[in-house]
Design a protein around this motif. Structure first.
Motif, PDB file in Angstrom:
ATOM      1  N   TYR A 209     -12.328  -0.360  -3.795  1.00 35.24           N
ATOM      2  CA  TYR A 209     -12.691  -1.702  -3.882  1.00 35.24           C
ATOM      3  C   TYR A 209     -14.148  -1.871  -4.238  1.00 35.24           C
ATOM      4  O   TYR A 209     -14.964  -1.300  -3.489  1.00 35.24           O
ATOM      5  CB  TYR A 209     -12.645  -2.567  -2.129  1.00 35.24           C
ATOM      6  N   VAL A 210     -14.172  -2.787  -5.171  1.00 31.56           N
ATOM      7  CA  VAL A 210     -15.541  -3.049  -5.596  1.00 31.56           C
ATOM      8  C   VAL A 210     -15.778  -4.401  -5.331  1.00 31.56           C
ATOM      9  O   VAL A 210     -15.070  -5.371  -5.687  1.00 31.56           O
ATOM     10  CB  VAL A 210     -15.617  -2.940  -7.192  1.00 31.56           C
ATOM     11  N   ARG A 221     -21.320   3.715  -9.115  1.00 32.34           N
ATOM     12  CA  ARG A 221     -20.912   4.887  -8.384  1.00 32.34           C
ATOM     13  C   ARG A 221     -19.285   4.955  -7.906  1.00 32.34           C
ATOM     14  O   ARG A 221     -18.630   5.837  -7.778  1.00 32.34           O
ATOM     15  CB  ARG A 221     -22.031   5.454  -7.480  1.00 32.34           C
ATOM     16  N   VAL A 222     -19.157   3.906  -7.174  1.00 30.37           N
ATOM     17  CA  VAL A 222     -17.922   3.696  -6.380  1.00 30.37           C
ATOM     18  C   VAL A 222     -16.696   3.607  -7.488  1.00 30.37           C
ATOM     19  O   VAL A 222     -15.974   4.504  -7.512  1.00 30.37           O
ATOM     20  CB  VAL A 222     -17.683   2.230  -5.861  1.00 30.37           C
ATOM     21  N   ILE A 223     -16.914   3.027  -8.488  1.00 33.31           N
ATOM     22  CA  ILE A 223     -15.919   3.014  -9.680  1.00 33.31           C
ATOM     23  C   ILE A 223     -15.619   4.530 -10.379  1.00 33.31           C
ATOM     24  O   ILE A 223     -14.627   4.929 -10.395  1.00 33.31           O
ATOM     25  CB  ILE A 223     -16.387   2.076 -10.785  1.00 33.31           C
ATOM     26  N   ARG A 224     -16.938   5.042 -10.460  1.00 32.04           N
ATOM     27  CA  ARG A 224     -16.586   6.498 -11.288  1.00 32.04           C
ATOM     28  C   ARG A 224     -16.062   7.386 -10.021  1.00 32.04           C
ATOM     29  O   ARG A 224     -15.349   8.352 -10.352  1.00 32.04           O
ATOM     30  CB  ARG A 224     -18.168   6.873 -11.619  1.00 32.04           C
ATOM     31  N   ALA A 232      -9.959   2.043  -9.223  1.00 34.10           N
ATOM     32  CA  ALA A 232     -11.035   1.088  -8.808  1.00 34.10           C
ATOM     33  C   ALA A 232     -10.352  -0.259  -8.884  1.00 34.10           C
ATOM     34  O   ALA A 232      -9.562  -0.381  -9.810  1.00 34.10           O
ATOM     35  CB  ALA A 232     -12.482   1.037  -9.356  1.00 34.10           C
ATOM     36  N   TYR A 233     -10.588  -1.276  -7.947  1.00 37.97           N
ATOM     37  CA  TYR A 233     -10.315  -2.539  -7.910  1.00 37.97           C
ATOM     38  C   TYR A 233     -11.027  -3.618  -7.424  1.00 37.97           C
ATOM     39  O   TYR A 233     -11.878  -3.167  -6.804  1.00 37.97           O
ATOM     40  CB  TYR A 233      -8.623  -2.501  -7.475  1.00 37.97           C
ATOM     41  N   THR A 234     -11.148  -4.849  -8.000  1.00 36.90           N
ATOM     42  CA  THR A 234     -11.692  -5.848  -7.377  1.00 36.90           C
ATOM     43  C   THR A 234     -10.575  -7.064  -7.069  1.00 36.90           C
ATOM     44  O   THR A 234      -9.305  -6.874  -7.428  1.00 36.90           O
ATOM     45  CB  THR A 234     -12.564  -6.561  -7.716  1.00 36.90           C
ATOM     46  N   VAL A 235     -11.097  -8.543  -6.563  1.00 39.72           N
ATOM     47  CA  VAL A 235      -9.900  -9.361  -6.431  1.00 39.72           C
ATOM     48  C   VAL A 235     -10.513 -10.579  -7.086  1.00 39.72           C
ATOM     49  O   VAL A 235     -11.715 -10.881  -7.276  1.00 39.72           O
ATOM     50  CB  VAL A 235      -9.713  -9.654  -4.926  1.00 39.72           C
ATOM     51  N   LYS A 243      -7.545  -4.233 -11.219  1.00 36.93           N
ATOM     52  CA  LYS A 243      -8.108  -2.598 -11.619  1.00 36.93           C
ATOM     53  C   LYS A 243      -9.231  -2.863 -12.587  1.00 36.93           C
ATOM     54  O   LYS A 243      -9.340  -3.504 -13.515  1.00 36.93           O
ATOM     55  CB  LYS A 243      -6.915  -1.918 -12.267  1.00 36.93           C
ATOM     56  N   LEU A 244     -10.202  -1.609 -12.172  1.00 34.69           N
ATOM     57  CA  LEU A 244     -11.476  -1.531 -13.091  1.00 34.69           C
ATOM     58  C   LEU A 244     -11.249  -0.463 -13.651  1.00 34.69           C
ATOM     59  O   LEU A 244     -11.485   0.700 -13.017  1.00 34.69           O
ATOM     60  CB  LEU A 244     -12.679  -2.142 -12.172  1.00 34.69           C
ATOM     61  N   GLY A 245     -11.867  -0.275 -14.751  1.00 32.45           N
ATOM     62  CA  GLY A 245     -12.136   1.006 -15.541  1.00 32.45           C
ATOM     63  C   GLY A 245     -13.689   1.461 -15.509  1.00 32.45           C
ATOM     64  O   GLY A 245     -14.302   0.558 -14.648  1.00 32.45           O
TER      65      GLY A 245
END
Length: 314
Positions: A209-210, A221-224, A232-235, A243-245
């Motif tokens: 979660y970002v 760093r969280v995403i990677r 990775a994802y956010t809301v 989802k996040l790339g």
């Protein structure tokens, strides 16, 4: 050397291929049973199982090595050495004692830092500038054995998947060198330090979660660390997930945490310090797309914010 090899994921394949191409004999391969994957949730053999089948090597697919029947079969092999790369299960003491030279394990961390299941992910997440791949003697403790070989690896801006892939490829030759040294009697192992011990638990969905409430370097760093898995994802406002790339940290101080800035070519999200330029995103139920393409379709309101406290995403 007559070898038993134990491994399961793609990261174990380079070492298995190197051993199969060497003068040593891979007498038996142990791997986890077929698992469901993909949209159709069909059953697929592990990457290691596929390579073993192609090579015509005897294959043992099992979740445990503790049964008497498996113990008997492993004893019958008469192995000189056992080699483990990400098998995903414990090797019991009775099995550890079977090969003449014991078992060695290729671990993708700078032991004793990041013992456990997800060393590459945690090294990235915690901002370690370097890591290492270590070949060590397997014993009952979790990644506690003496180290035969250590190769330092710099950490750039790779994802966990990218870094693990490159380390797995380089680690194959490292394992082969240790096997050769064990055969000719030149191998020496150094005890691990009793200081700097950390543990790398397996990352879960919530770890991806970002929130954008930390500085941009942390969120990057969280995403990677969770790319490609668990992801990775956010809301979005209202609680829908996206989802996040890969994202790119930038030095900015004019956006609040989670605040969007949308232009024709990019989407920037504010963090506690700095900001992230989003790359690929995937709203719930949709395929991956450029963040700018998502914004053109979603038409976010001025002042729209992403993220927030983790409880908002549950």
């Amino acid at each position: 050397m007559r070898i038993i090899f134990a491994g399961t994921p793609e990261a174990a394949v380079p070492t298995l291929r190197a051993l199969l191409s060497s003068p040593h004999e891979v007498a038996l391969v142990i791997t986890r049973p077929p698992a469901r994957r993909g949209r159709g949730k069909a059953m697929y053999p592990s990457p290691v199982a596929e390579v073993a089948a192609q090579a015509g090597v005897e294959l043992l697919e099992t979740t445990t090595l503790k049964t008497p029947e498996i113990g008997e079969r492993l004893a019958e092999v008469g192995a000189d050495l056992g080699v483990v790369v990400a098998y995903g299960g414990l090797v019991p003491p009775a099995v550890l004692a079977m090969p003449t030279h014991g078992w060695v394990n290729l671990h993708f961390s700078d032991l004793p830092r990041w013992r456990g299941a997800a060393p590459v992910q945690w090294a990235i997440r915690e901002g370690d500038p370097t890591t290492a791949s270590c070949v060590f003697t397997l014993e009952e403790g979790l990644d506690t054995g003496d180290v035969y070989s250590r190769v330092e690896v710099p950490i750039g801006r790779e994802s966990a998947g990218e870094l693990l892939t490159s380390m797995a490829q380089a680690g194959a030759g490292q394992v082969l060198a240790v096997v050769d040294a064990l055969e000719d009697g030149s191998a020496t192992a150094i005890p691990q330090s009793t200081e700097g011990i950390t543990h790398a638990r397996r990352l879960e969905h919530a770890d991806g979660y970002v929130s954008f409430t930390h500085d941009a370097a942390h969120e990057d760093r969280v995403i990677r660390s969770v790319t490609p898995n668990p992801g990775a994802y956010t809301v979005l406002p209202g609680g829908a997930r996206m989802k996040l790339g890969a994202a790119t940290p930038v030095e900015r101080d004019d956006l609040e945490p989670g605040q969007l800035e949308v232009t024709k070519k990019q989407v920037t999200v504010g963090c506690a310090r700095g900001a992230l330029v989003l790359g690929q995103v995937a709203p719930t139920g949709k395929s991956w797309m450029d963040a700018a393409a998502w914004a053109r379709g979603a038409r976010p309101d001025a002042g729209m914010r992403l993220g927030g406290e983790l409880e908002d995403a549950r």
